[in-house]
Design a protein around this motif. Structure first.
Motif, PDB file in Angstrom:
ATOM      1  N   ARG A  36       0.835  -1.202   0.000  1.00  0.00           N
ATOM      2  CA  ARG A  36       0.000   0.000   0.000  1.00  0.00           C
ATOM      3  C   ARG A  36       0.870   1.252   0.000  1.00  0.00           C
ATOM      4  NH1 ARG A  36      -3.817   3.038  -1.804  1.00  0.00           N
ATOM      5  NH2 ARG A  36      -4.687   4.525  -0.322  1.00  0.00           N
TER       6      ARG A  36
ATOM      7  N   ALA B  15       2.333   1.867  -3.430  1.00  0.00           N
ATOM      8  CA  ALA B  15       1.335   2.378  -4.376  1.00  0.00           C
ATOM      9  C   ALA B  15       1.072   3.873  -4.150  1.00  0.00           C
ATOM     10  CB  ALA B  15       0.039   1.583  -4.247  1.00  0.00           C
TER      11      ALA B  15
ATOM     12  N   GLU C  56       1.820   6.696  -6.987  1.00  0.00           N
ATOM     13  CA  GLU C  56       0.701   7.503  -7.479  1.00  0.00           C
ATOM     14  C   GLU C  56       0.973   9.000  -7.285  1.00  0.00           C
ATOM     15  OE1 GLU C  56      -4.188   7.450  -7.197  1.00  0.00           O
ATOM     16  OE2 GLU C  56      -3.012   6.852  -5.447  1.00  0.00           O
TER      17      GLU C  56
END
Length: 495
Positions: free
Chosen positions: A425, A428, A432
């Protein structure tokens, strides 16, 4: 009478000699900055520099298309301006004219093209940073304009462009000959002994005011302090705050260092593979005690970034209070006591040594035995930073100009993630944030990522220690940057 006249002339000659020598001493005093570094620079090759100690010196020698500003922004340097496309994938730089390298040759578009291709690994070499793998193509438009095409948008890319521009004719000698464009050039270098910077008289910008900066390589902090007191050096960083009362004849400069001093607990080593153990150790350590012992109170248990650019991305972590009893209870319930581990401590700063001693004493109270292993800086770089062979270690993570440079350190794919933190997580969120130009989304992602670091105890944040520098009185112009950088070119002696 003649005899008296003869002796009078001798006396006058002696007096004039004393005056001349005194003037010479006064002039030589103002001709140089004399300082020390506890560790040598990593390399003369700017693309192989790892340590903050090297950066803070070599940024005077090598320049990029942009350079850091004191407020955390980038300012034009070898590129006098740049433009970014709307999709964030194309950067067009206008290259500055009239720039000379330290070897006397003019910098031209071919030098910039070579340097960018070298950074991105397009010359058969490995990329100097994994981040440069995102460079898809380098395109020369004319003798003043060069375009960098990225394969994906990168909100942090412009900050990477402080990477050095070097002459293409030096491509086979980067490791043994330092040729940059900065306000200082390397005039003498003896490995592990001495580095001398000399003023670049042909510098394109505002020239340095002090002709010479001499840097002795001297690993012993106490010896270095005595060198300052004796006048052998006139500029010393990393002052032990407890010694400030001894420096009444010196000027003291004091600022947050923008550095994260962390205790890294390797999650690939038992018992640190258990998050509850890492939480317990965090609870057992009183950070304010460490700050008092190691810094005489001059530091903060909360990360205080100096850059206005960075401040909006920082998550306001809740204040943590040490609770040794709760820490001991956690460990007893898991039947883990007694615990014993080795803490590797680099010997490059007294702050590390004092911090390690405080940690050892505090953890002893909850049933944890800490063996301190004091190691050379080069050994720490090899064992801990590169090969990740350690149970626990202290590390000082230097400040950066933008959030990705700080937070990518904990991504699982980052080659220098020596903490071995691994969270999908987290990865990511960082990826992003890096790929979007939406600042609100960046802020949201970076703050959530910082929460994950805290919740998972990726490392134990101990403090942001102040940087304390002592200089000869009358030395003016020093500015603190949010990353390691001693901008010697700004310094001057007040008349």
């Amino acid at each position: 009478m003649k005899r008296n006249l003869f002796f009078g002339k001798i006396l006058l000659s002696i007096l004039l000699t004393f005056v001349f020598v005194a003037c010479q001493k006064e002039e030589s005093k103002e001709e140089s900055i004399r300082t020390v570094s506890t560790v040598d620079i990593d390399s003369l090759n700017p693309y192989q520099v790892v340590s903050s100690n090297s950066d803070q010196i070599l940024l005077n020698v090598f320049e990029g298309l942009v350079m850091p500003g004191t407020d955390g922004t980038v300012i034009p340097a070898l590129a006098e301006s740049y433009e970014v496309s709307e999709d964030g994938k194309t950067y067009t730089f206008t290259i500055r004219k009239g720039v000379k390298f330290h070897n006397g040759n003019d910098m031209d578009i071919k030098d910039v093209e070579f340097s960018l291709n070298y950074m991105s690994g397009k010359l058969g070499n490995a990329p100097t940073e994994a981040l440069f793998e995102n460079i898809e193509k380098i395109e020369v438009l004319d003798d003043s304009h060069i375009v960098i095409h990225l394969s994906e948008p990168d909100s942090s890319f412009i900050y990477y462009m402080k990477e050095a521009i070097v002459p293409d004719e030096n491509k086979d000698h980067l490791n043994d000959t330092a040729i940059g464009t900065g306000p200082y050039k390397i005039s003498e270098y003896q490995r592990d002994q001495k580095l001398v910077l000399s003023k670049n008289e042909e510098y394109w910008g505002e020239k340095a005011k002090i002709p010479t900066v001499s840097i002795l390589i001297s690993p012993n902090s106490e010896t270095n302090f005595l060198k300052l007191l004796s006048g052998e050096i006139n500029f010393l960083s990393g002052i032990d705050s407890k010694r400030i009362p001894e420096l009444d004849k010196y000027q003291i400069l004091n600022s947050p260092s923008n550095l994260s001093l962390i205790l890294a607990l390797n999650p690939k080593e038992k018992p640190f593979d258990d998050i509850e153990v890492r939480k317990a150790i965090n609870l057992a350590i009183d950070k304010n005690k460490i700050i008092q012992l190691a810094m005489n109170g001059k530091g903060s248990p909360i990360y205080t970034n100096m850059s206005p650019v960075m401040s909006k991305f920082l998550w306001a972590a809740p204040e943590e209070k040490a609770d040794p009893q709760k820490a001991k209870q956690i460990l007893e319930e898991k039947k883990l006591l007694p615990i014993k581990f080795t803490l590797k401590v680099p010997n490059s700063s007294k702050i590390y040594l004092d911090t390690a001693q405080s940690i050892k004493e505090q953890l002893k109270e909850v049933g944890i035995t800490v063996d301190l292993e004091i190691i050379e800086w080069a050994t720490w770089l090899s064992d801990v930073y590169t090969n990740r062979k350690y149970e626990a270690s202290l590390a000082g993570l230097a400040g950066k100009m933008e959030p990705d440079a700080i937070l990518r350190r904990y991504t699982s794919t980052y080659a220098k993630n020596f903490t071995n933190f691994n969270n999908a997580r987290y990865d990511a969120l960082i990826e992003e944030a890096k790929r979007t130009s939406n600042e609100a989304k960046q802020v949201e992602n970076y703050k959530e990522a910082q929460k994950i670091l805290a919740e998972e105890q990726a490392a134990i944040f101990l403090m942001d220690p102040n940087t304390i520098i002592a200089t000869e009185k009358g030395l003016e112009g020093f500015e603190f940057y949010p990353l390691p950088y001693f901008n010697f070119a700004k310094l001057y002696f007040k008349k």
